[in-house]
Design a protein around this motif. Structure first.
Motif, PDB file in Angstrom:
ATOM      1  N   GLU A   4       0.839  -1.195   0.000  1.00 49.03           N
ATOM      2  CA  GLU A   4       0.000   0.000   0.000  1.00 49.03           C
ATOM      3  C   GLU A   4       0.875   1.246   0.000  1.00 49.03           C
ATOM      4  O   GLU A   4       1.805   1.354   0.806  1.00 49.03           O
ATOM      5  N   VAL A   5       0.587   2.160  -0.911  1.00 50.74           N
ATOM      6  CA  VAL A   5       1.279   3.450  -0.989  1.00 50.74           C
ATOM      7  C   VAL A   5       0.190   4.509  -1.090  1.00 50.74           C
ATOM      8  O   VAL A   5      -0.639   4.460  -1.996  1.00 50.74           O
ATOM      9  N   GLU A   6       0.183   5.451  -0.160  1.00 55.78           N
ATOM     10  CA  GLU A   6      -0.907   6.419  -0.070  1.00 55.78           C
ATOM     11  C   GLU A   6      -0.978   7.405  -1.231  1.00 55.78           C
ATOM     12  O   GLU A   6      -2.060   7.794  -1.635  1.00 55.78           O
ATOM     13  N   SER A   7       0.188   7.851  -1.743  1.00 53.08           N
ATOM     14  CA  SER A   7       0.164   8.910  -2.750  1.00 53.08           C
ATOM     15  C   SER A   7       1.469   8.921  -3.540  1.00 53.08           C
ATOM     16  O   SER A   7       2.432   8.238  -3.175  1.00 53.08           O
ATOM     17  N   PHE A   8       1.489   9.709  -4.610  1.00 50.95           N
ATOM     18  CA  PHE A   8       2.714   9.819  -5.401  1.00 50.95           C
ATOM     19  C   PHE A   8       3.866  10.431  -4.591  1.00 50.95           C
ATOM     20  O   PHE A   8       4.996   9.946  -4.689  1.00 50.95           O
ATOM     21  N   PRO A   9       3.625  11.478  -3.778  1.00 46.31           N
ATOM     22  CA  PRO A   9       4.737  11.982  -2.955  1.00 46.31           C
ATOM     23  C   PRO A   9       5.314  10.912  -2.014  1.00 46.31           C
ATOM     24  O   PRO A   9       6.531  10.847  -1.816  1.00 46.31           O
ATOM     25  N   ILE A  10       4.447  10.068  -1.452  1.00 47.32           N
ATOM     26  CA  ILE A  10       4.936   8.964  -0.605  1.00 47.32           C
ATOM     27  C   ILE A  10       5.740   7.985  -1.455  1.00 47.32           C
ATOM     28  O   ILE A  10       6.783   7.479  -1.029  1.00 47.32           O
ATOM     29  N   ALA A  11       5.276   7.720  -2.676  1.00 47.54           N
ATOM     30  CA  ALA A  11       6.006   6.829  -3.578  1.00 47.54           C
ATOM     31  C   ALA A  11       7.372   7.417  -3.942  1.00 47.54           C
ATOM     32  O   ALA A  11       8.365   6.688  -4.020  1.00 47.54           O
ATOM     33  N   LEU A  12       7.435   8.729  -4.156  1.00 48.60           N
ATOM     34  CA  LEU A  12       8.724   9.384  -4.428  1.00 48.60           C
ATOM     35  C   LEU A  12       9.673   9.215  -3.247  1.00 48.60           C
ATOM     36  O   LEU A  12      10.850   8.885  -3.419  1.00 48.60           O
ATOM     37  N   LEU A  13       9.147   9.442  -2.045  1.00 54.54           N
ATOM     38  CA  LEU A  13       9.960   9.272  -0.841  1.00 54.54           C
ATOM     39  C   LEU A  13      10.412   7.828  -0.696  1.00 54.54           C
ATOM     40  O   LEU A  13      11.584   7.550  -0.415  1.00 54.54           O
ATOM     41  N   ALA A  14       9.493   6.888  -0.910  1.00 57.89           N
ATOM     42  CA  ALA A  14       9.827   5.469  -0.774  1.00 57.89           C
ATOM     43  C   ALA A  14      10.881   5.047  -1.793  1.00 57.89           C
ATOM     44  O   ALA A  14      11.823   4.321  -1.455  1.00 57.89           O
ATOM     45  N   ALA A  15      10.757   5.496  -3.040  1.00 58.55           N
ATOM     46  CA  ALA A  15      11.742   5.157  -4.066  1.00 58.55           C
ATOM     47  C   ALA A  15      13.117   5.707  -3.687  1.00 58.55           C
ATOM     48  O   ALA A  15      14.141   5.031  -3.855  1.00 58.55           O
ATOM     49  N   ALA A  16      13.136   6.928  -3.152  1.00 63.07           N
ATOM     50  CA  ALA A  16      14.416   7.513  -2.722  1.00 63.07           C
ATOM     51  C   ALA A  16      15.002   6.730  -1.545  1.00 63.07           C
ATOM     52  O   ALA A  16      16.206   6.455  -1.513  1.00 63.07           O
ATOM     53  N   VAL A  17      14.169   6.358  -0.591  1.00 66.13           N
ATOM     54  CA  VAL A  17      14.646   5.622   0.585  1.00 66.13           C
ATOM     55  C   VAL A  17      15.132   4.224   0.195  1.00 66.13           C
ATOM     56  O   VAL A  17      16.169   3.767   0.673  1.00 66.13           O
ATOM     57  N   ILE A  18      14.401   3.542  -0.695  1.00 64.88           N
ATOM     58  CA  ILE A  18      14.844   2.218  -1.145  1.00 64.88           C
ATOM     59  C   ILE A  18      16.211   2.332  -1.806  1.00 64.88           C
ATOM     60  O   ILE A  18      17.119   1.544  -1.539  1.00 64.88           O
TER      61      ILE A  18
END
Length: 143
Positions: free
Chosen positions: A28-42
């Motif tokens: 589950e990913v709430e939004s595109f900004p969260i996805a951007l953060l998650a991609a950067a963190v990964i």
């Protein structure tokens, strides 16, 4: 060009993460900004933790793969590291969840890695991991 490739990859990897969240995998990913953060963190976790994790798994890997002679075993250890990084990112980021725990981490990490690789390769934006390692150690010039 290496730094520019990473910047171009970032939103693509975020979009792939949203695609993974759309699939019935328990990610589950709430939004595109969260996805951007998650991609950067990964990506950041992969950069910072890949060598410590490889050292941690070095002895079991060497024993089970006969020192790298059994390639499928090496692939399994690489996937284990990918799942760990994916799960750790989900644990760190509010709005990025693994509904079914380890099962979601395994399915999500595998689909995320495969889709990212295929899409980035199609777009001509993949970065060779040996080159990335060289950039980190300073043995390859950025250009």
């Amino acid at each position: 060009m290496g730094s520019l490739l990473w910047l171009l990859q970032w939103p693509i990897r975020a979009a792939v993460l949203l695609l993974v969240a759309w699939l019935p995998l328990g990610v589950e990913v709430e939004s595109f900004p969260i996805a951007l953060l998650a991609a950067a963190v990964i990506g950041l976790l992969g950069t910072l933790l890949i060598w410590p994790l490889k050292l941690l798994f070095a002895l079991p890997w060497a024993i089970t793969s006969f020192g790298g002679l059994l390639t499928p075993i090496s692939w399994i250890f690489n996937w284990v590291i990918t799942v760990i990084l994916f799960g750790l990112a989900a644990w760190l980021i509010r709005g990025f969840r693994l509904r079914n725990g380890l099962v979601s981490a395994i399915l999500g990490a595998v689909v995320y890695a495969v889709l990212s690789t295929v899409i980035l390769r199609i777009l001509g934006l993949e970065v060779d991991y040996t080159r990335v390692g060289g950039l980190l150690t300073g043995s390859v010039a950025v250009g």
